[in-house]
Design a protein around this motif. Sequence first.
Motif, short mmCIF file in Angstrom:
data_model
loop_
_atom_site.label_atom_id
_atom_site.label_comp_id
_atom_site.label_asym_id
_atom_site.label_seq_id
_atom_site.Cartn_x
_atom_site.Cartn_y
_atom_site.Cartn_z
N PHE A 96 12.54 -30.99 48.41
CA PHE A 96 12.01 -32.24 48.47
C PHE A 96 13.22 -33.39 49.23
CE2 PHE A 96 10.62 -36.35 46.28
CZ PHE A 96 9.26 -36.38 46.87
N GLN A 97 12.99 -33.31 50.42
CA GLN A 97 14.02 -33.97 51.30
C GLN A 97 13.65 -35.44 51.28
OE1 GLN A 97 16.51 -33.24 53.13
NE2 GLN A 97 16.62 -30.75 52.27
N PHE A 109 -0.31 -37.81 54.13
CA PHE A 109 -0.69 -36.98 53.14
C PHE A 109 -0.93 -35.66 53.35
CE2 PHE A 109 -1.99 -41.84 52.49
CZ PHE A 109 -0.69 -42.01 52.13
N GLY A 110 -0.99 -35.04 54.49
CA GLY A 110 -1.72 -33.63 54.71
C GLY A 110 -0.90 -32.49 54.32
N SER A 111 0.38 -32.76 53.98
CA SER A 111 1.03 -31.52 53.70
C SER A 111 2.44 -31.84 53.13
CB SER A 111 1.67 -30.86 55.06
OG SER A 111 2.64 -31.74 55.84
N ALA A 112 2.88 -31.21 52.62
CA ALA A 112 4.41 -31.23 51.77
C ALA A 112 5.26 -32.18 52.75
CB ALA A 112 5.19 -29.89 51.34
N PHE A 113 5.35 -31.96 53.95
CA PHE A 113 6.36 -32.49 54.65
C PHE A 113 5.84 -34.02 55.13
CE2 PHE A 113 6.99 -34.18 58.97
CZ PHE A 113 8.08 -34.51 59.03
N ALA A 114 4.42 -34.25 55.15
CA ALA A 114 3.78 -35.49 55.33
C ALA A 114 4.31 -36.01 54.10
CB ALA A 114 2.57 -35.37 55.60
N TRP A 115 4.11 -35.74 53.07
CA TRP A 115 4.32 -36.57 51.85
C TRP A 115 5.79 -36.99 51.71
CZ3 TRP A 115 1.75 -39.29 48.18
CH2 TRP A 115 0.40 -38.92 48.14
N GLU A 116 6.79 -36.04 52.21
CA GLU A 116 8.23 -36.32 52.13
C GLU A 116 8.42 -37.65 53.19
OE1 GLU A 116 10.04 -31.97 51.55
OE2 GLU A 116 10.73 -33.06 53.56
N ASN A 117 7.93 -37.29 54.21
CA ASN A 117 7.82 -38.53 55.14
C ASN A 117 7.31 -39.71 54.77
OD1 ASN A 117 8.16 -39.78 57.63
ND2 ASN A 117 6.68 -38.30 58.87
N THR A 118 6.39 -39.87 54.28
CA THR A 118 5.68 -40.93 53.62
C THR A 118 6.36 -41.54 52.66
OG1 THR A 118 3.42 -40.32 54.00
CG2 THR A 118 3.78 -41.88 52.40
N LEU A 119 7.08 -40.88 51.66
CA LEU A 119 7.74 -41.18 50.67
C LEU A 119 9.11 -41.68 50.74
CD1 LEU A 119 6.66 -38.70 47.78
CD2 LEU A 119 6.05 -41.03 47.85
N GLN A 120 9.55 -41.11 52.00
CA GLN A 120 10.80 -41.41 52.25
C GLN A 120 10.86 -43.04 53.04
OE1 GLN A 120 14.23 -39.64 52.69
NE2 GLN A 120 13.74 -41.79 52.01
N ALA A 158 4.33 -43.17 58.67
CA ALA A 158 4.68 -41.84 59.06
C ALA A 158 3.64 -41.20 60.00
CB ALA A 158 4.48 -40.97 57.80
N SER A 159 2.26 -41.36 59.89
CA SER A 159 1.24 -40.90 60.80
C SER A 159 1.30 -41.39 62.31
CB SER A 159 -0.05 -41.25 60.17
OG SER A 159 -0.53 -42.58 60.47
N GLY A 160 2.02 -42.54 62.44
CA GLY A 160 2.26 -42.85 63.91
C GLY A 160 2.79 -41.86 64.81
N HIS A 164 15.52 -39.17 49.79
CA HIS A 164 16.73 -39.48 49.08
C HIS A 164 16.15 -40.30 47.70
CE1 HIS A 164 16.63 -43.56 50.26
NE2 HIS A 164 16.59 -43.56 51.69
N TRP A 165 17.46 -40.39 46.84
CA TRP A 165 17.30 -40.84 45.37
C TRP A 165 16.57 -42.49 45.50
CZ3 TRP A 165 17.05 -38.47 41.14
CH2 TRP A 165 17.64 -37.18 41.11
N GLY A 166 16.72 -43.11 46.35
CA GLY A 166 16.25 -44.57 46.82
C GLY A 166 14.84 -44.68 46.49
N LEU A 167 14.03 -43.54 46.35
CA LEU A 167 12.53 -43.38 46.23
C LEU A 167 12.72 -43.66 44.44
CD1 LEU A 167 9.62 -43.22 46.64
CD2 LEU A 167 10.01 -40.60 46.07
N VAL A 168 13.34 -42.98 43.66
CA VAL A 168 13.51 -42.88 42.37
C VAL A 168 14.01 -44.46 41.82
CG1 VAL A 168 14.32 -41.77 40.26
CG2 VAL A 168 13.85 -40.46 42.22
N VAL A 169 14.83 -44.87 42.32
CA VAL A 169 15.39 -46.13 42.09
C VAL A 169 14.36 -47.40 42.24
CG1 VAL A 169 17.08 -47.88 42.53
CG2 VAL A 169 17.90 -45.50 42.38
N GLY A 170 13.67 -47.03 43.62
CA GLY A 170 12.69 -48.04 43.70
C GLY A 170 11.39 -48.07 42.68
N VAL A 171 11.01 -46.58 42.39
CA VAL A 171 9.93 -46.63 41.39
C VAL A 171 10.41 -47.04 39.99
CG1 VAL A 171 8.69 -44.93 39.97
CG2 VAL A 171 8.94 -44.79 42.48
#
Lengths: 369, 368, 306
Positions: free
Chosen positions: B196-197, B54-65, B310-312, B199-206
């Motif tokens: 915000f890299q 969760f430490g950066s914008a990229f980390a969030w992308e990584n996590t959410l993806q 993601a943190s691994g 994909h739309w699967g996140l939106v559909v998942g939510v």
Amino acid sequence: MSSIDRRTLLKLVGLIGATAAMPFSLARAADRPLVVGFIYVGARDDFGYNQAHAEAAAIIKTLPNVVVIEEENVPETVAVQKSMEAMIRQDGATLIFPTSFGYFDPHVIKMAERFPDVHFAHCGGLWTEGVHPTNAGSFFGYIDEGQYLNGVVAGFASKTKKLGFIAAKPVPQVLRNINAFTLGARSVDPEITTTVIFTGDWSLPIKEAEAANSLIDQSCDVLTCHVDGPKVIVETAEKRGAMTCGYHADQSALAPNGYLTGAEWNWETPYRAHVATSQAGQPMINFLRGGLKEGFVKTSPYGPLVSDEAKARADAVKAEMLAGGYAIFRGPLKDNQGNEVIAAGTALGQTDVVLESMDYLVEGVRGQI
Amino acid sequence: MKPRNAVYRAGGLLLPGLPTLLAALTTFVLFMLFLVVQGKPAWQACQLVVQGAFGSAFAWENTLQRAAPLMLAALCVALPARAGLIIIGGEGALVLGGLAAAVTPLWLPGLPVVPLLLCMALSAMVVGGFWIGLNGWMRQKRGLNETIGSLLLSYVAIAIFNQLVEGPLRDPASLNKPSTIPLDDSVMIGPISDAFQVHWGLVVGVIACLLAQVLVRNSVTGFSLQVVGGNVRTARMIGLPVDRLVILTCVLGGACAGLAGMFEVAAVQGSANAAIIAGYGASGILVAFAARQNPLAIIVCAILLGGIEASGSLLQRRLGLPNATTLILEGILFTSLLAWEALTPRIVAWRLRLNERAEQTQGALQHG
Amino acid sequence: MADLDLATFFLALLAGAIRVGTPFIFVSLGECLTEKSGRINLGLEGILVSGAMAGYAVAYLSGSAWTGVLAAGGTGLLLGLLHGAICSLPRVNDIAVGIALMVLGTGLAFFLGKNFIQPQAPSLVAIGLGDWSDDERVRSALSINVLFFIGVALAFALHWGLRSTRWGLMLRLVGDHAESARALGYRPVLVRIAATAAGGFLAGIGGAYLSLYYPGSWNEGLSSGQGIMAVALVIFARWQPMRCLWAALLFGAAGAIGPALQSVGISTGYYLFAAAPYALTLAVMFITCRPNQTLSGAPGELSLTR
């Protein structure tokens, strides 16, 4: 959340953000070290495919002004895209070696399009001009030369005239190895056959051991393979008193008696080439291939069971390969269904990309695809 | 007296979060302890986990993806769980759903992009729903245990998938990575935005989790399901269509898993191949149980698990820790989440007591 | 197929069934014991992998394969104890804990096992029952590991023990009807913890067989889901130790038949061959299950069948 909490949190986020961004800005400085990222699909020490890569990466680590970062067990999903991106963003990598075949399409291509300043040197893929981005490239070795030599040595060593080949999946790279091995053996004695077993995946130890046992039960006395980790196969064969030819890396320590020779990668050569290009700021080498001659592959030292006659013949062929221009796949060549696949008078050189989409098993191979 | 009253009330509100808090604390302590014993830089590792997740914008992308497919895979466990079924074979529905989505364009050539995507999603959901629905049907009609049945069916599904992808459905041009014929670039689902890299699967998942929440909390069906999940005999007694409800949850759960497969194909891989057999099903089970089968909590838990995964990558690169470190963290986290769940009955009692106290003090104030 | 030598083929298949099936024997007997007490442990996969790693590591460090086997059992015992203890807490779902334990166990094994992938540990030796024969294939097929015989003996022992001994009856009572067991003065929770720990011990030994005998090395891809399959296998075997033995051999044979067929030239559909045991189990369950009726032999307290 209290205001103090929020402030600390913001500070923390800022701090982490800054440290994360630091290598990136450092990377733009003039006299920077080259950060090279290696990504493996399996464990680094698997006595096989990934180990061959990791051993070469360890050599790259010793080069001056080079920093190596590595990640193992990265699946061929969105995970590898994020790993590549993380290496670029968090560590400032400007050269990445994604070493598994399955990484190329779509993952490497996608990342290469997004990061045009980073070089992506993929192992095994077929980079095509005009189709794939120019900052990506593929390198691979003609290891079928090693498998052909394996076959020659196996052909001399086999008493039953039946050889065994344990393969993961019937894909071109694997089929090319099976065919080269068989052609090498049949150059010694055209009566020899190779029985092939497909296990269905790249790393299935029990099935590989079972396949080795089944082949030996069917009186195959020399085995070789194309799976990610040949350890189990070599050990099982040694236990049963059968002979083996190695693959990927040197497995002679696992079978001091029955290990004949082996086809090994020498990834150091292409790695060095890419590192040198990146350090010199030259454009990406998009398509890089090589065999024994170019030092992309090598052979294991001969084991105790290899006869002098076999050594002489194998060394002679090897010398021809080292000189260049040796064609393993020459017409007339029939597949094991009786169809002609290479016409008489045609010789396909190693660099011929037709060979990279091989979809047949040659005459003398027992097995269907 | 007033502040104490507020404390009682606040305590009553916060108590339900106590098990989760304790679990997080336990995980932190045990994970640190493990790394210290191993002689690894424990504190640094914990920092990197937070930073990598969760430490950066990229980390969030990584996590959410990474979280996106887990949400859908978790619903495949959580929805049937409402009716009292434990389904652990979501992986099978996911891969077959992905395969169905990948071959749909072959049967519907010339369809414009949006309807085509809808058809792909539909076929993935139908196939996934059928596969898990089969479990529900076998259980209701033959009494075949759904947990084991779904596990076995999942293995069968993966075998069918492999056989088809490397056999009749294989694109001859897919050389060393046997795949189905690739989707056209225009059909590929892109990121939500360039900045915000994910994909739309996140939106559909939510959205799927929100819909599931509405279904199980606010609908008549949801209420009926609760009755079925609580006691089948009661459900039958009051005339609920038990079989139909059970099979319905299975079909819906399977449809979610199938949809996850569709996104893996249409937003990531571009074709169906063995890379989509990546263990999302198993992660989905963890997420669903950690979320106590609550669809909203699934969103949070999926993000948490996505973050750990993601943190691994950072842990490997910065500290040279094996990638199994994240497995250990996940294992400890989920074990403690489940173990502290045991506090729930006590918490209910404590809450009652706190509420009583609050009322007493309130009463005292009024009387005084 | 013309030169298919049937005798060799069946001998190879039998040998394969024993080689591949032995870990199934241990894991399924362990799970059988656990389930008889009314608990289900889906974490056996994690235990199996941990056992394989611990067994290999200790065998390498101590130089004795049998010490490794014991260490594997001990590791399994501890993890089983953990599962048993957590599941004894109120409101904790044993299936969920099992899955968490599977992740934890494999994570620990992979993390701690990194240093043991390269070294060569001593392996268990086989008994050469076929030494009388001149044929190497017969000798190989009949060279059988002691663990197989221990597994067979254990199946008989459990069969007898569950039926005719005091603790066996108590275990079954706890698994079938905890209330009555409590009324008789037994403590179901302790019995279940003990049964889960014992199950873990056996699963750990199953893991040691993989790393120390067949295929006989430690790496991260060693197990191919034997631990999870054992749960299905126990249901397939209707919770009877003797049937567990046969089922384990059947699963072993199913694992061996694919390579055996390919070695004689039949090489199409190997994915389907690989899935054959799962499909077979499913088919048998489908045929024998009856609606509104628990499986015969199923422990009454088992969350799976309630």
